[in-house]
Design an enzyme around this catalytic site. Structure first.
Site, short mmCIF file in Angstrom:
data_model
loop_
_atom_site.label_atom_id
_atom_site.label_comp_id
_atom_site.label_asym_id
_atom_site.label_seq_id
_atom_site.Cartn_x
_atom_site.Cartn_y
_atom_site.Cartn_z
N ARG A 28 37.56 24.24 21.24
CA ARG A 28 37.70 23.18 22.21
C ARG A 28 39.12 23.17 22.93
O ARG A 28 38.93 22.71 24.20
CB ARG A 28 38.12 21.66 21.21
CG ARG A 28 36.90 21.15 20.53
CD ARG A 28 37.03 20.02 19.73
NE ARG A 28 36.00 19.60 19.09
CZ ARG A 28 36.05 19.74 17.68
NH1 ARG A 28 37.30 20.13 17.17
NH2 ARG A 28 35.09 19.38 16.91
N CYS A 41 30.19 18.10 -1.57
CA CYS A 41 30.60 17.03 -2.51
C CYS A 41 28.91 16.26 -2.47
O CYS A 41 28.94 15.37 -3.58
CB CYS A 41 31.70 16.10 -1.88
SG CYS A 41 33.11 16.89 -1.70
N ARG A 44 28.00 26.90 20.80
CA ARG A 44 29.27 26.72 21.24
C ARG A 44 30.16 27.96 21.68
O ARG A 44 31.59 27.85 21.41
CB ARG A 44 30.17 25.76 20.52
CG ARG A 44 29.37 24.47 20.17
CD ARG A 44 29.88 23.39 19.30
NE ARG A 44 31.04 22.91 20.37
CZ ARG A 44 32.35 22.58 19.77
NH1 ARG A 44 32.39 22.40 18.52
NH2 ARG A 44 33.03 22.14 20.55
N ASP A 69 39.97 25.09 0.17
CA ASP A 69 40.10 25.39 -1.33
C ASP A 69 40.73 26.47 -1.81
O ASP A 69 41.22 26.37 -2.98
CB ASP A 69 38.48 25.10 -1.81
CG ASP A 69 37.91 23.79 -1.81
OD1 ASP A 69 38.42 22.98 -1.38
OD2 ASP A 69 36.72 23.70 -2.29
N ASN A 72 38.90 19.62 5.73
CA ASN A 72 38.74 19.65 7.12
C ASN A 72 39.92 19.25 8.09
O ASN A 72 40.19 19.75 9.08
CB ASN A 72 37.70 18.38 7.30
CG ASN A 72 36.41 18.56 6.91
OD1 ASN A 72 35.69 19.18 8.02
ND2 ASN A 72 35.62 18.29 5.90
N TYR A 108 42.02 -11.33 1.40
CA TYR A 108 41.59 -11.91 0.37
C TYR A 108 40.50 -13.11 0.70
O TYR A 108 40.50 -13.84 1.92
CB TYR A 108 42.59 -12.78 -0.33
CG TYR A 108 42.09 -13.80 -1.17
CD1 TYR A 108 41.43 -13.75 -2.47
CD2 TYR A 108 42.18 -15.45 -0.76
CE1 TYR A 108 40.79 -14.55 -3.13
CE2 TYR A 108 41.63 -16.24 -1.52
CZ TYR A 108 41.15 -15.95 -2.72
OH TYR A 108 40.50 -17.10 -3.34
N TRP A 127 45.18 -12.60 -6.50
CA TRP A 127 46.06 -11.52 -6.61
C TRP A 127 44.97 -10.23 -6.86
O TRP A 127 44.54 -10.15 -7.69
CB TRP A 127 47.08 -11.73 -7.91
CG TRP A 127 48.14 -12.24 -7.33
CD1 TRP A 127 48.25 -13.83 -7.63
CD2 TRP A 127 49.45 -12.11 -6.84
NE1 TRP A 127 49.55 -14.04 -7.27
CE2 TRP A 127 50.20 -13.10 -6.87
CE3 TRP A 127 49.76 -10.50 -6.50
CZ2 TRP A 127 51.64 -13.06 -6.33
CZ3 TRP A 127 51.15 -11.02 -6.02
CH2 TRP A 127 52.22 -11.96 -6.06
N ARG A 136 52.92 -6.19 -10.16
CA ARG A 136 54.01 -6.98 -10.66
C ARG A 136 54.19 -6.58 -11.97
O ARG A 136 55.36 -6.94 -12.37
CB ARG A 136 53.26 -8.40 -10.34
CG ARG A 136 52.95 -9.15 -9.00
CD ARG A 136 52.06 -10.40 -9.12
NE ARG A 136 53.09 -11.58 -9.51
CZ ARG A 136 52.64 -12.67 -9.90
NH1 ARG A 136 51.33 -12.86 -9.61
NH2 ARG A 136 53.37 -13.53 -10.21
#
Length: 461
Positions: free
Chosen positions: A28, A51, A78, A293, A315, A436, A444, A452
């Protein structure tokens, strides 16, 4: 006077995530008149999701090609000279060249480079055991591996499968085989599955997998693969027992594939991966980069190097390398060790350090564990989850989070991953403005409930 500039040649070893991301990004930034790109890949496929292989094997993904992001033909269109079924057998650093061998024809030749990218990935751990190479024994690392396993499953009349290893690959392949209708036994050398978790959280995974009908055999070392009259695998043996197996899947994990780099004298870390700087340039070598990897990366929490084999990192490495090769500038700052997985309806997530990681780093810490739900308790479909959080004693700096639960559990770890990257304390986390509504969370959020409780533990300590 000529204004022409000499065209450089970039050679890329490895045609999957890191290698082809680097090649594509460099293309690119520089056209073929400025930069020639030659890429070598020993397999048939490029730029695919390893994966996704367990989900293809399990039938959730219908076709192999759905896992391919970009074919060799698309890369060649390309102006990338991509040579599949060609293996690099030697790197000559002093001569700035690589030796390649065509796997189908056997021809060998040297190719010179101005800039080199090493993206050789990782290799599956394959123990040297009697019967390990018998028909019916499969590793799962490449699309070719996945196709070979599927061919065996379709041709096998029996319905017993043994998975050796209970890490990410092992539990995902156990799920795939369940979906295929097999009776599944998982043989694991550790005390609990998922050694990337602390043992108490791994115990939750063990209990859930047993509840799904998977036979879990922990603290067991495979000693041999037993074969039948035709030489095919028929059982997996440990010191204490034999487990019938019409198919055996190896899910023991992976190690960095750095044989070429090691033989070329390039720097290798304690975990077997190549060592790079933040620009992904191999240390001490101006025109050699590496990613994916086969490298070690900086752990932002512990400050040490570690090896993590994930497509997300690969990536990103490729994008960084391609930018630098193409004349731009980019860096990869490091990781916090975030990973998610699932087995059937059980979701498993972790980020940051485990207890033993923190001890190894010399950190003093507190841990807390809470149980909560994915939605408001009164809202239909609320599912239980367990959240374990670790914070540094005195400072309260977040060190790690592990989550095991059902629907809605795993991706909550992303909140903790951002907090770790930002170096937040658990006290600061309690003030996070998270979304929420009853269909999505209790008032929570479970991660904030754990924060907490961690604040209280830090103050008490």
């Amino acid at each position: 006077m000529s204004t022409e500039t000499a065209r450089e040649r970039l050679v890329v070893i490895g045609g999957d995530a890191a290698g082809m991301s680097a090649a594509s990004q460099a293309r690119r930034l520089k056209g073929p008149d400025e930069l020639e790109i030659v890429a070598f890949e020993r397999g048939h496929f490029t730029s695919y999701s390893a994966c996704g292989i367990p989900y293809w094997v399990g039938g959730q993904v219908a076709e192999r090609d759905e896992l391919i992001a970009r074919t060799p033909e698309e890369h060649r269109a390309r102006d990338i000279d991509l040579r599949t079924r060609t293996e690099v057998t030697e790197i000559d650093v002093a001569g700035r060249r690589v030796r390649a061998r065509e796997l189908d024809g056997g021809a060998e030749y040297w190719t010179s480079y101005d800039k080199l990218v090493i993206a050789t990935g990782a290799r599956p751990v394959r123990p040297d055991l009697p019967g390990i190479d018998a028909p019916g024994v499969h590793g799962v690392q490449t699309l070719d591996d996945g196709q070979a396993l599927l061919d065996t499953l379709r041709a096998t009349e029996g319905r017993h499968a043994v998975v050796v290893g209970a890490g990410y690959i092992g539990v995902e392949m156990a799920e795939a085989l369940i979906h295929r209708g097999y009776e599944v036994t998982v043989v694991n050398r550790g005390a609990e599955p998922m050694s990337t978790l602390d043992a108490d959280m791994g115990r939750l995974v063990h209990e859930a997998m047993t509840g799904m009908g998977i036979t879990m055999v922990d603290d067991a070392e495979v000693t041999k693969i037993l074969t039948g009259d035709e030489g095919r695998a028929r059982a997996v043996a440990t010191d204490d027992a034999e487990y019938p197996a019409d198919v055996v899947v190896l899910g023991i994990g992976v190690r960095p594939e750095t044989t070429l780099a090691r033989e070329a004298g390039l720097p290798i870390g304690a975990h077997g991966g190549l060592l790079t700087d933040r620009s992904m340039r191999v240390r001490g070598h101006e025109d050699i980069w590496s990613g994916g990897d086969c490298v070690e990366v900086l752990d932002l929490v512990s400050g040490s190097e570690r090896h993590i084999a994930l497509g997300t990192h690969a990536n990103k490495h490729g994008q960084v390398i391609g930018a630098n090769v193409g004349g731009d500038y980019a860096t990869f700052p490091g990781v916090v060790g975030t990973a998610v997985s699932k087995v059937c309806d059980l979701e498993i997530a972790r980020t940051g350090l485990r207890e033993k990681d923190a001890r190894r780093a010399g950190l003093q810490f507190v841990t807390v564990t809470i149980e909560s739900t994915s939605r408001a308790g009164y809202y239909p479909g609320a599912a239980l989850m367990t959240v374990k959080m670790m914070a540094e004693r005195r400072t309260g700096r977040l060190l790690g989070v592990q989550i095991v639960g059902r629907e809605g559990a795993a991706k909550r770890v992303d909140v903790a991953a951002v907090a770790l990257t930002a170096g937040m304390t658990v006290d600061q986390m309690t003030a996070l403005d998270l979304g929420y509504a009853p269909p999505f969370s209790p008032v929570w959020d479970p991660v904030l409930v754990a924060a907490r409780k961690a604040v209280a533990a830090v103050r008490a300590g």
